[in-house]
Design an enzyme around this catalytic site. Structure first.
Site, PDB file in Angstrom:
ATOM      1  N   LYS A  71      60.515  75.726  86.945  1.00 55.12           N
ATOM      2  CA  LYS A  71      59.487  76.311  87.819  1.00 55.12           C
ATOM      3  C   LYS A  71      60.182  77.265  88.785  1.00 55.12           C
ATOM      4  O   LYS A  71      61.275  76.954  89.301  1.00 55.12           O
ATOM      5  CB  LYS A  71      58.793  75.165  88.577  1.00 55.12           C
ATOM      6  CG  LYS A  71      57.608  75.536  89.425  1.00 55.12           C
ATOM      7  CD  LYS A  71      56.994  74.256  90.020  1.00 55.12           C
ATOM      8  CE  LYS A  71      55.745  74.507  90.823  1.00 55.12           C
ATOM      9  NZ  LYS A  71      55.136  73.263  91.340  1.00 55.12           N
TER      10      LYS A  71
ATOM     11  N   SER B 174      50.328  72.450  90.154  1.00 57.16           N
ATOM     12  CA  SER B 174      50.839  73.796  90.324  1.00 57.16           C
ATOM     13  C   SER B 174      51.965  74.173  89.370  1.00 57.16           C
ATOM     14  O   SER B 174      52.267  75.351  89.210  1.00 57.16           O
ATOM     15  CB  SER B 174      51.338  73.977  91.757  1.00 57.16           C
ATOM     16  OG  SER B 174      52.462  73.142  92.003  1.00 57.16           O
TER      17      SER B 174
ATOM     18  N   SER C 236      51.178  67.939  91.099  1.00 56.23           N
ATOM     19  CA  SER C 236      51.604  69.199  90.480  1.00 56.23           C
ATOM     20  C   SER C 236      52.536  69.064  89.281  1.00 56.23           C
ATOM     21  O   SER C 236      52.751  70.040  88.564  1.00 56.23           O
ATOM     22  CB  SER C 236      52.257  70.100  91.531  1.00 56.23           C
ATOM     23  OG  SER C 236      51.285  70.631  92.378  1.00 56.23           O
TER      24      SER C 236
END
Lengths: 75, 355
Positions: free
Chosen positions: B81, B156, B180
């Site tokens: 990420k 997320s 997330s």
């Protein structure tokens, strides 16, 4: 993006452009070092945020930001 | 027909690179091709570093040829990420605000994966500042679900779920404050874990709410995820809340199976708004666990609604501290959707969190 430090010749050129009587190379080098440090400090202040703190420093920074307590001590 | 290395799992491909039946260059080349293939549809990457990945893969193969000691992820391509610091590499946090930020130091979790031999093939899409649970991103483009691109990827850590499910990375790193890692893992049909607070260091990871933030892996199987967690977990002086307890070999634990394991099944709150198909999927999962020998124990979790509200107050109060100055001085750097979400944070004061 890293900021290039000022050098002696740049200071001498700036002095000439500003009509200042500076022709001492050693003095120009000292001014360049001082000005570069000041610029770097300002840049750090602008760019660094709480995002950039290590986890161990974060809570302490929050404590500093918090307003002082208005009530009595916790019992 | 030649073998597709992307069809293998992380543990399996690591073993094959180790025994020499596959090379890291071959595996990395295959995954980079897969990443390039799925990217126009899924938009799960914000950067694919083919050159850097192949250079690292060549070094991994050279190290094996020299007889070097090999880590448990030697030569295995992963992706992270886009919120974990890597010294000298700009990162974005899914935003336009941080586009020019270049970290001086690498995040502890990345250092640990690199020490285990992992190769980074790119940076993964995410919700802007991790403020969103769907995978939408107005700045870098929405990330789509790898199972069906008409559906949301979840967030997320949207790219972390989508890229792993699309077989464009053997595992990924995500972060989880309020779901997330777990949401995109569930949405894309992969495994994700938010470990107990303090198990995994957050040093060098973007902050959302440091009192709750966690870093976790996503992979295609429980065993793959367990290997990742065993590497990631452990005390880190850079993150003082990390536990000093010894890290178990989570992967070895998975070999024991779930026979006799007691699993709590909360029957209140979580089912209140669940749609029939979600309920049915949940029941099917519970039945599968029971068939494998787990013992299901129904229970009621007290005060879930209150805890959820309290958690929201903590997250928003801490997010205010992080975003407040930018929201006041440069609101235009946020996308409209995230600006609204982040501005909500300003309504929560530290007093609210205390209450």
């Amino acid at each position: 993006m890293p900021i290039e430090p000022l050098d002696r010749d740049t200071i001498l050129d700036l002095a000439r452009l500003a009509g200042l009587p500076l022709d001492d190379a050693d003095q120009a080098a000292r001014i360049a070092a001082g000005a570069s440090a000041a610029i770097a400090a300002v840049a750090r202040n602008i760019r660094e945020t709480l995002f950039d703190l290590e986890p161990g420093d974060y809570l302490a920074a929050l404590e500093r930001l918090a307003p002082p307590p208005t009530t009595g001590s916790v019992e | 027909m030649s073998e597709d290395p992307g069809a293998l799992g992380l543990v399996e491909v690591a073993a094959r690179i180790r025994d020499g039946s596959l090379t890291s260059v071959g595996v990395t080349t295959a995954l980079l091709a897969r990443a390039q293939q799925v990217q126009p549809v899924l938009n799960c990457f914000v950067e694919i570093d083919a050159e850097g990945a192949l250079r690292a893969a060549e070094a991994a193969d050279d190290a094996r040829a020299r007889g070097s000691v090999l880590g448990p992820l030697h030569g295995v391509p992963l992706a992270y990420k886009d919120m974990f610091d890597i010294a000298g590499k700009p990162l974005r946090y899914g935003s336009r605000v941080r586009g020019r930020h270049v970290p001086a130091r690498t995040a502890t979790v990345i250092e640990r994966l690199e020490a285990a031999g992992a190769i980074r093939i790119g940076a993964l899409n995410m919700a802007e500042f991790a403020l969103g649970a769907t995978g939408h991103n107005a700045i870098w483009g929405d990330c789509r679900n790898a199972v069906d691109p008409d559906y949301m990827a979840g967030g997320s850590s949207s790219g972390s779920g989508s890229a792993v499910a699309a077989r464009a990375a053997y595992a990924s790193l995500g972060s989880d404050t309020g779901g997330s890692v777990r949401i995109p893992a569930a949405a894309n049909g992969v495994v994700g874990i938010k470990a107990t607070y303090g198990r995994v260091s957050r040093a060098g990871a973007m902050k959302l709410s440091p009192s709750i933030d966690g870093v976790g892996p996503l992979a295609r199987s429980v065993r793959d995820c367990a290997r990742m967690l065993t590497i990631l977990a452990g005390h880190d002086p850079r993150d003082p809340v990390t536990s000093t307890l010894q890290v178990p070999d989570f992967e070895a634990e998975t070999a024991r199976g779930i026979e006799g394991l007691r699993i709590g099944v909360p029957r209140n709150y979580f089912y209140d708004v669940a749609t029939p198909d979600v309920r049915a999927a949940m029941e099917a999962s519970l039945a599968a666990l029971e068939r494998e020998g787990a013992r299901l124990v129904e229970l009621e979790v007290p005060d879930v609604a209150s805890m959820s509200e309290l958690s929201r107050a903590i997250v928003y109060a801490e997010a205010t501290a992080l975003h407040g100055a930018w929201l006041r001085d440069r609101p235009g750097v946020y996308s409209p959707q995230v600006r609204v979400r982040a501005t909500t944070c300003l309504l929560y004061t530290s007093d609210a969190a205390d209450e």
